[in-house]
Scaffold this motif. Structure first.
Motif, PDB file in Angstrom:
ATOM      1  N   ALA A 135      75.765  67.998  77.465  1.00 57.60           N
ATOM      2  CA  ALA A 135      74.900  67.727  78.614  1.00 57.60           C
ATOM      3  C   ALA A 135      75.565  66.761  79.575  1.00 57.60           C
ATOM      4  O   ALA A 135      75.487  66.922  80.806  1.00 57.60           O
ATOM      5  N   LEU A 136      76.236  65.740  79.049  1.00 56.84           N
ATOM      6  CA  LEU A 136      76.924  64.780  79.910  1.00 56.84           C
ATOM      7  C   LEU A 136      78.126  65.417  80.585  1.00 56.84           C
ATOM      8  O   LEU A 136      78.362  65.209  81.783  1.00 56.84           O
ATOM      9  N   ALA A 137      78.891  66.204  79.842  1.00 59.37           N
ATOM     10  CA  ALA A 137      80.075  66.848  80.413  1.00 59.37           C
ATOM     11  C   ALA A 137      79.691  67.823  81.520  1.00 59.37           C
ATOM     12  O   ALA A 137      80.379  67.928  82.549  1.00 59.37           O
ATOM     13  N   ALA A 138      78.592  68.541  81.340  1.00 63.17           N
ATOM     14  CA  ALA A 138      78.184  69.536  82.328  1.00 63.17           C
ATOM     15  C   ALA A 138      77.648  68.903  83.601  1.00 63.17           C
ATOM     16  O   ALA A 138      77.774  69.477  84.685  1.00 63.17           O
ATOM     17  N   ARG A 159      65.761  62.569  78.990  1.00 64.97           N
ATOM     18  CA  ARG A 159      64.874  62.429  80.138  1.00 64.97           C
ATOM     19  C   ARG A 159      65.571  61.792  81.330  1.00 64.97           C
ATOM     20  O   ARG A 159      65.074  61.871  82.450  1.00 64.97           O
ATOM     21  N   SER A 160      66.664  61.102  81.075  1.00 66.91           N
ATOM     22  CA  SER A 160      67.377  60.419  82.153  1.00 66.91           C
ATOM     23  C   SER A 160      68.867  60.483  81.875  1.00 66.91           C
ATOM     24  O   SER A 160      69.303  60.887  80.788  1.00 66.91           O
ATOM     25  N   ASN A 161      69.649  60.050  82.851  1.00 72.59           N
ATOM     26  CA  ASN A 161      71.101  60.088  82.687  1.00 72.59           C
ATOM     27  C   ASN A 161      71.568  59.200  81.545  1.00 72.59           C
ATOM     28  O   ASN A 161      72.592  59.489  80.915  1.00 72.59           O
ATOM     29  N   ALA A 162      70.861  58.131  81.269  1.00 79.03           N
ATOM     30  CA  ALA A 162      71.259  57.229  80.192  1.00 79.03           C
ATOM     31  C   ALA A 162      71.175  57.896  78.826  1.00 79.03           C
ATOM     32  O   ALA A 162      71.841  57.458  77.873  1.00 79.03           O
ATOM     33  N   ASP A 163      70.362  58.951  78.702  1.00 80.44           N
ATOM     34  CA  ASP A 163      70.213  59.652  77.419  1.00 80.44           C
ATOM     35  C   ASP A 163      71.225  60.777  77.249  1.00 80.44           C
ATOM     36  O   ASP A 163      71.368  61.301  76.143  1.00 80.44           O
ATOM     37  N   ALA A 164      71.914  61.169  78.328  1.00 79.27           N
ATOM     38  CA  ALA A 164      72.804  62.323  78.272  1.00 79.27           C
ATOM     39  C   ALA A 164      74.035  62.026  77.430  1.00 79.27           C
ATOM     40  O   ALA A 164      74.605  60.934  77.485  1.00 79.27           O
ATOM     41  N   VAL A 217      80.334  54.774  82.232  1.00 77.06           N
ATOM     42  CA  VAL A 217      80.725  54.856  83.641  1.00 77.06           C
ATOM     43  C   VAL A 217      80.348  56.216  84.215  1.00 77.06           C
ATOM     44  O   VAL A 217      79.843  56.317  85.341  1.00 77.06           O
ATOM     45  N   LEU A 218      80.560  57.273  83.441  1.00 74.46           N
ATOM     46  CA  LEU A 218      80.181  58.599  83.902  1.00 74.46           C
ATOM     47  C   LEU A 218      78.676  58.693  84.145  1.00 74.46           C
ATOM     48  O   LEU A 218      78.232  59.291  85.138  1.00 74.46           O
ATOM     49  N   GLN A 274      66.728  64.411  87.544  1.00 74.31           N
ATOM     50  CA  GLN A 274      67.210  64.332  86.163  1.00 74.31           C
ATOM     51  C   GLN A 274      66.307  65.101  85.208  1.00 74.31           C
ATOM     52  O   GLN A 274      66.783  65.770  84.287  1.00 74.31           O
ATOM     53  N   LEU A 275      64.997  65.013  85.412  1.00 75.69           N
ATOM     54  CA  LEU A 275      64.080  65.761  84.550  1.00 75.69           C
ATOM     55  C   LEU A 275      64.318  67.257  84.669  1.00 75.69           C
ATOM     56  O   LEU A 275      64.297  67.990  83.672  1.00 75.69           O
ATOM     57  N   ALA A 276      64.557  67.727  85.882  1.00 76.39           N
ATOM     58  CA  ALA A 276      64.836  69.153  86.077  1.00 76.39           C
ATOM     59  C   ALA A 276      66.185  69.534  85.472  1.00 76.39           C
ATOM     60  O   ALA A 276      66.333  70.611  84.882  1.00 76.39           O
ATOM     61  N   ARG A 277      67.170  68.653  85.603  1.00 74.69           N
ATOM     62  CA  ARG A 277      68.509  68.949  85.094  1.00 74.69           C
ATOM     63  C   ARG A 277      68.516  69.078  83.578  1.00 74.69           C
ATOM     64  O   ARG A 277      69.190  69.949  83.022  1.00 74.69           O
TER      65      ARG A 277
END
Length: 506
Positions: free
Chosen positions: A437-440, A428-433, A469-470, A417-420
């Protein structure tokens, strides 16, 4: 002639520069302190007078006026003692004025002249570095302040040592940073018998920093599971450790200047006030949600917290910061935490057991869980039922992966996640996307999109619930080492969103 020293006044994590001006004038002997000081600052003149007396330094028979500029900024705390004493000594020509003006000082004076450690040395060092000044603080704060590294930190143990340093009689060496405390060995998740679904949920939550709600009867292991969550979380990065330590510095929670890489784990009691949870009170101090920054906030007996406290959590969960509003200032604190809540299904706790449930079942369960509003419930990424464990299972040998094994998987997922999100500041994590950024990163394949659309239509997912959920599905894919989000990832994420749904076969 006016002598000057410099210190800071804290507004949240911001340390605003304060100029301490001292003037001696002929007239009736007096010692006046102006500039909007609070009670602790006003009493500084008595501590300074007593400390100087121990060194046989008598105040002149003149009118002594000390001004804390800017005068409209409230001054709070005992750390103004040392800069007041330095400005006064410079006005008396005991200390060189230019040396005093090129440093930022903070520290409390005892009556015998010793310097007492104070809170906020780390933010003060950051402010001193921005002003290209050195920092003078008590010896007990030196190791903490030296972590900034961008400014020299002088840490005398007493006012006499500070005077000797400024006059060149005995120059003190700069303080050195304290030791980095490695994460302590915590309880092992393997000690929990059964509850494999709950363990899986905690692993997903740790990997993506997702919020979790556990509902189960008393004694089913909710608190036991939460207590073992720190053992599977990755250590704090250097940036996260500094952010967290600055908040803990203001709260006086740093141990002997050492910075810990262990993620905070805060567990306030359900009787805690809103100021204790969110922040506020005298001096607008950070609350539990800020003390849990970059860590875990565990709220046991979640529905028992006051409605006001629960509803106040909604905005900090979304934004990652909290604003403590006052009439004269708005204080901001960071609070990017992972919320883990535990609750009984009803007031008596045995809603699912017809032999032990109260006479009001099932209505009591609806009333009890109704204390958690829909908007707040919608912010939980994972909702899991924690069923009771049969007593015959308690004698079974420990089974499943240990915390170290799970922690390795979590660390790998966090690294991905950090690299992504390296090109997305603040994520910094998926919860922040969110947004692009989330769509990609989390758009599922055709089968996953079709499943998610069916679930959203059938169960009426909100836009927030849809995106959560995503995010969970993206984290599950990261744990599986998959670049794309598939149908089975979406299915498992949905199963945690809807606790009554069966868990997917893996």
């Amino acid at each position: 002639m006016v002598a000057r020293a410099y210190t800071v006044a804290f507004e949240g994590l911001d340390a605003r520069m304060v100029e301490v001006q001292c003037a001696l004038a002929p007239g009736v002997p007096s010692f006046s302190l102006v500039g909007l000081p609070d009670k602790a600052v006003s009493e500084a003149k008595e501590r300074v007078r007593a400390a100087l007396a121990t060194m046989s330094i008598a105040l002149p028979s003149k009118r002594i006026t000390l001004n804390l500029s800017p005068a409209d900024l409230p001054k709070e705390g005992s750390h103004f003692d040392l800069p007041i004493a330095l400005a006064l000594l410079a006005a008396l020509d005991i200390l060189p004025k230019d040396a005093v003006e090129h440093c930022v000082a903070l520290g409390e004076l005892s009556l015998d002249g010793n310097l007492v450690p104070v809170t906020g040395a780390l933010p003060a060092a950051m402010a001193a570095a921005e002003e290209d000044r050195s920092l003078v603080c008590p010896e007990g704060c030196g190791a903490e302040a030296a972590w900034v590294g961008a400014c020299a930190v002088i840490a005398p143990g007493s006012l006499a040592q500070a005077i000797a340093h400024f006059t060149g009689q005995r120059v003190l060496d700069p303080a050195t940073p304290g030791e980095i405390t490695d994460p302590a060995r915590s309880r092992d998740l393997r000690e929990v018998k059964g509850q494999e679904r709950a363990k899986r949920a905690l692993e997903i939550a740790a990997a993506g920093r997702h919020h979790v709600l556990m509902v189960g009867t008393p004694g089913s292991g909710k608190s036991m599971l939460a207590a073992r969550l720190p053992g599977i979380l990755p250590p704090l990065s250097a940036t996260e450790a500094l952010e967290t330590s600055m908040v803990h510095s203001l709260a006086g929670l740093l141990d002997e200047g050492g910075i810990s890489r262990t993620r905070p784990f805060r567990e306030p009691h359900h009787t805690a006030s809103m100021a204790a949870i969110v922040g506020g009170g005298r001096g607008a101090k950070p609350g539990e949600i800020s003390l849990a920054h970059n860590g875990v906030l565990f709220m046991d007996e979640f529905p028992e917290f006051s409605r006001q406290v629960l509803e106040t959590l909604r905005q900090p969960i979304e934004t990652g910061e909290v604003v403590v509003a006052r009439a004269n200032a708005h204080v901001r604190y960071p609070c990017r935490f992972m919320l883990v809540a535990a609750a009984n299904p009803c007031k008596c706790g045995y809603l699912s057991d017809p032999n032990r449930a109260c006479a009001r079942a099932p209505g009591c369960g609806e009333d009890y869980m109704g204390r958690i509003s829909g908007p707040l419930m919608d912010r939980f990424d994972l909702r899991i039922d924690v069923p009771p464990v049969c007593y015959t299972d308690l004698d079974l040998p420990e089974d499943g992966d240990c915390s170290a094994t799970i922690a390795a998987r979590v660390a790998e997922a966090r690294a991905v996640q950090l690299a992504r999100y390296a090109d997305h500041p603040g994520i910094r994590s998926n919860a922040d996307a969110e947004g692009a950024a989330l769509a990609a990163s989390a758009t599922p394949d055709a089968a996953g999109s079709a499943l998610l659309s069916q679930v959203a239509e059938r169960f009426g997912l909100t836009a927030r619930g849809y995106h959560r959920v995503l995010r969970v599905a993206r984290t599950i894919a990261d744990l599986d080492g998959c670049d794309a989000v598939g149908r089975h990832h979406v299915a498992e994420a949905v199963s945690f969103r809807l606790p009554d749904a069966p868990a997917p076969q893996r």
